[in-house]
Design a protein around this motif. Structure first.
Motif, PDB file in Angstrom:
ATOM      1  N   GLU A 175       0.837  -1.195   0.000  1.00  0.00           N
ATOM      2  CA  GLU A 175       0.000   0.000   0.000  1.00  0.00           C
ATOM      3  C   GLU A 175       0.872   1.246   0.000  1.00  0.00           C
ATOM      4  O   GLU A 175       0.855   2.043  -0.924  1.00  0.00           O
ATOM      5  N   ASN A 176       1.653   1.401   1.047  1.00  0.00           N
ATOM      6  CA  ASN A 176       2.580   2.535   1.150  1.00  0.00           C
ATOM      7  C   ASN A 176       3.884   2.038   1.783  1.00  0.00           C
ATOM      8  O   ASN A 176       3.938   1.854   2.994  1.00  0.00           O
ATOM      9  N   PRO A 177       4.909   1.769   0.991  1.00  0.00           N
ATOM     10  CA  PRO A 177       5.000   2.063  -0.436  1.00  0.00           C
ATOM     11  C   PRO A 177       4.137   1.130  -1.279  1.00  0.00           C
ATOM     12  O   PRO A 177       3.824   0.014  -0.867  1.00  0.00           O
ATOM     13  N   ASN A 178       3.812   1.594  -2.474  1.00  0.00           N
ATOM     14  CA  ASN A 178       3.054   0.779  -3.408  1.00  0.00           C
ATOM     15  C   ASN A 178       4.010   0.055  -4.353  1.00  0.00           C
ATOM     16  O   ASN A 178       5.236   0.108  -4.193  1.00  0.00           O
ATOM     17  N   LEU A 179       3.440  -0.629  -5.337  1.00  0.00           N
ATOM     18  CA  LEU A 179       4.261  -1.415  -6.258  1.00  0.00           C
ATOM     19  C   LEU A 179       5.267  -0.539  -7.002  1.00  0.00           C
ATOM     20  O   LEU A 179       6.438  -0.923  -7.164  1.00  0.00           O
ATOM     21  N   ALA A 180       4.831   0.622  -7.446  1.00  0.00           N
ATOM     22  CA  ALA A 180       5.733   1.517  -8.195  1.00  0.00           C
ATOM     23  C   ALA A 180       6.941   1.912  -7.355  1.00  0.00           C
ATOM     24  O   ALA A 180       8.082   1.936  -7.843  1.00  0.00           O
ATOM     25  N   MET A 181       6.721   2.192  -6.088  1.00  0.00           N
ATOM     26  CA  MET A 181       7.808   2.614  -5.203  1.00  0.00           C
ATOM     27  C   MET A 181       8.733   1.443  -4.879  1.00  0.00           C
ATOM     28  O   MET A 181       9.943   1.625  -4.731  1.00  0.00           O
ATOM     29  N   LEU A 182       8.164   0.230  -4.780  1.00  0.00           N
ATOM     30  CA  LEU A 182       8.987  -0.936  -4.474  1.00  0.00           C
ATOM     31  C   LEU A 182       9.993  -1.221  -5.580  1.00  0.00           C
ATOM     32  O   LEU A 182      11.162  -1.505  -5.320  1.00  0.00           O
ATOM     33  N   VAL A 183       9.550  -1.136  -6.832  1.00  0.00           N
ATOM     34  CA  VAL A 183      10.403  -1.586  -7.946  1.00  0.00           C
ATOM     35  C   VAL A 183      11.201  -0.455  -8.587  1.00  0.00           C
ATOM     36  O   VAL A 183      12.014  -0.713  -9.487  1.00  0.00           O
ATOM     37  N   GLN A 184      11.023   0.787  -8.151  1.00  0.00           N
ATOM     38  CA  GLN A 184      11.601   1.913  -8.880  1.00  0.00           C
ATOM     39  C   GLN A 184      13.124   1.856  -8.982  1.00  0.00           C
ATOM     40  O   GLN A 184      13.702   2.358  -9.961  1.00  0.00           O
ATOM     41  N   ASN A 185      13.794   1.231  -7.999  1.00  0.00           N
ATOM     42  CA  ASN A 185      15.257   1.149  -8.045  1.00  0.00           C
ATOM     43  C   ASN A 185      15.774  -0.236  -8.411  1.00  0.00           C
ATOM     44  O   ASN A 185      16.990  -0.447  -8.501  1.00  0.00           O
ATOM     45  N   LEU A 186      14.857  -1.176  -8.618  1.00  0.00           N
ATOM     46  CA  LEU A 186      15.262  -2.568  -8.858  1.00  0.00           C
ATOM     47  C   LEU A 186      15.432  -2.823 -10.352  1.00  0.00           C
ATOM     48  O   LEU A 186      14.863  -3.749 -10.923  1.00  0.00           O
ATOM     49  N   THR A 187      16.241  -2.019 -10.983  1.00  0.00           N
ATOM     50  CA  THR A 187      16.346  -2.031 -12.443  1.00  0.00           C
ATOM     51  C   THR A 187      16.996  -3.287 -13.003  1.00  0.00           C
ATOM     52  O   THR A 187      16.904  -3.547 -14.199  1.00  0.00           O
TER      53      THR A 187
END
Length: 440
Positions: A175-187
């Protein structure tokens, strides 16, 4: 004098070398550095587990010098612990933010799958493993919000937080963080497994979140995550995708045509997703596709196209869909096909004789369709364990003699509703909900 000086220099060099050896032996015990061994012993002492069922932790002998030889432990050439596999060790207490585990700063791989952490939260300090490439916490009964600190694992290639079963309010959630925030650095991520994690608060932008942050993603497994549709065209950017599992989500949308452009696709599981419209038939012609499961999408239409020569398809499951038409003769091109399940759809016509050449076939269910004509011989299908052709308008029974009689085939001739044939080698009671096939 020169000889004495040479002897003295030799003595000095030898002594210095011996001192170095001695100093090195203080740091390293066999292959294992002493401080690493100490951390592992402390970890074992803090963990609570069933020693009668353990296969790894029980091998951690404090009197043994080389911890790199212990079960589940992998070391670098310098004796640093870089891999720890404590999966299925019946651990139920001992992993929290104060755990000595987090002193293993050089970990690249950590597997704690299939333990029982009693619905505790995932410790935020998992995000401190700067070198971690593989993290598996699946089926370990963690609960609550997934910590945002996991987004700091910039070297991560595989993240598995999945569970075989949902646990309602006790399930993991984003929820917070959401999916976008979880993966944003996992490139660097190649495999993302979040089965049964509650993603209900994500809007339809979840596709964009993945495609913009994970360019090299190969495996996307989000079964039963309470996701909503549609499937955004941004997913087409993920050309490395090999496995897509989105079953048991209420997508309420068509399957986009671009799925047929994912040339590396081997597994596509969209069962029980309330899919709409017409399935793009070109997906069935993908050369690398091995498993297609669209079961329990009663509003999804489609047909079987001509299959490519030497196609890779092993399992075709279209049960309880609105697929119609006939089985093409080219079904015989699928030499690796072991499972075909078309139960309760709208297929019609004759069962092609080419199907009898599928020597790898183990399971065939064509029941509750509109097939007519003669039943083909299964003489070449030596691996068959399940055949169900009931609730069609088929005739003939001579094929029975072509199947190994040691399998004790049962035959029932059901008279009502023109059920000419009901053959079963293994009777399965059908359930009116989607059953996850765990071996996929």
């Amino acid at each position: 004098m020169g000889t004495r000086r040479l002897c003295f220099q030799s003595f000095f060099l030898i002594s210095f070398y011996l001192i170095l050896i001695g100093f090195d032996s203080m740091l390293v015990s066999g292959q294992c550095q002493i401080n690493q061994r100490s951390i592992l012993i402390q970890l074992k002492n803090k963990l609570q587990f069933d020693s009668s069922l353990s296969t790894k932790l029980v091998s951690w002998n404090p009197n043994a010098t080389d911890c790199c030889a212990w079960g589940g432990v992998t070391c670098s050439s310098s004796g640093q612990v870089i891999g720890l596999d404590l999966s299925n060790e019946t651990i139920y207490v001992g992993i929290d933010d104060s755990s000595v585990l987090f002193k293993l700063k050089n970990l690249e791989s950590l597997n704690l799958a299939a333990n029982n952490f009693n619905f505790s939260q995932i410790p935020s300090r998992f995000g401190s493993f700067a070198s971690l490439k593989y993290l598996n916490l699946s089926n370990s009964l963690f609960s609550g919000q997934i910590p945002g600190e996991l987004s700091q694992l910039k070297m991560l290639e595989v993240l598995d937080l999945s569970s075989l079963f949902p646990y309602g309010t006790r399930s993991l959630r984003l929820e917070n963080p959401n999916l976008a925030m979880l993966v944003q650095n996992l490139t660097r991520l190649r495999g993302l497994y979040l089965d049964t994690v509650n993603l209900s608060t994500q809007n339809s932008n979840w596709c964009q979140s993945l495609s913009s942050s994970l360019p090299d993603l190969e495996v996307l497994s989000l079964l039963e995550c309470q996701l909503s549709g549609p499937l955004d065209e941004s997913l087409e950017k993920l050309q490395s995708l090999s496995v897509i599992r989105l079953a048991i989500n209420n997508l309420s949308a068509p399957v986009p045509d671009f799925f047929a452009d994912l040339k590396n696709l081997t597994i596509l599981n969209l069962g029980s997703c309330n899919l709409l419209g017409t399935f793009p038939s070109k997906v069935l012609q993908l050369q690398k596709l091995q498993i297609l499961d669209l079961a329990l999408n009663e509003n999804l239409s489609g047909y079987l196209p001509d299959f490519p020569i030497n196609g890779s398809l092993k399992s075709l499951v279209l049960s309880h869909t609105n697929f119609s038409g006939g089985i093409p003769k080219s079904i015989g091109n699928l030499k690796n096909l072991s499972r075909i399940d078309l139960w309760n759809s709208r297929f019609s016509g004759r069962i092609r004789k080419s199907i009898q050449n599928l020597t790898q076939l183990e399971y065939i269910d064509l029941s509750s369709n509109n097939f007519v004509g003669q039943i083909p011989s299964f003489q070449m299908c030596k691996n068959l364990i399940h055949v169900d052709l009931s609730r069609n308008n088929l005739s003939g029974s001579g094929y029975l003699s072509s199947i190994d009689t040691e399998r004790k085939i049962s035959k029932e001739n059901c008279g009502e509703q023109k059920w000419n044939l009901f053959v079963f080698l293994q009777y399965e009671i059908r359930k009116h909900h989607y059953c996850r096939q765990l071996f996929w």
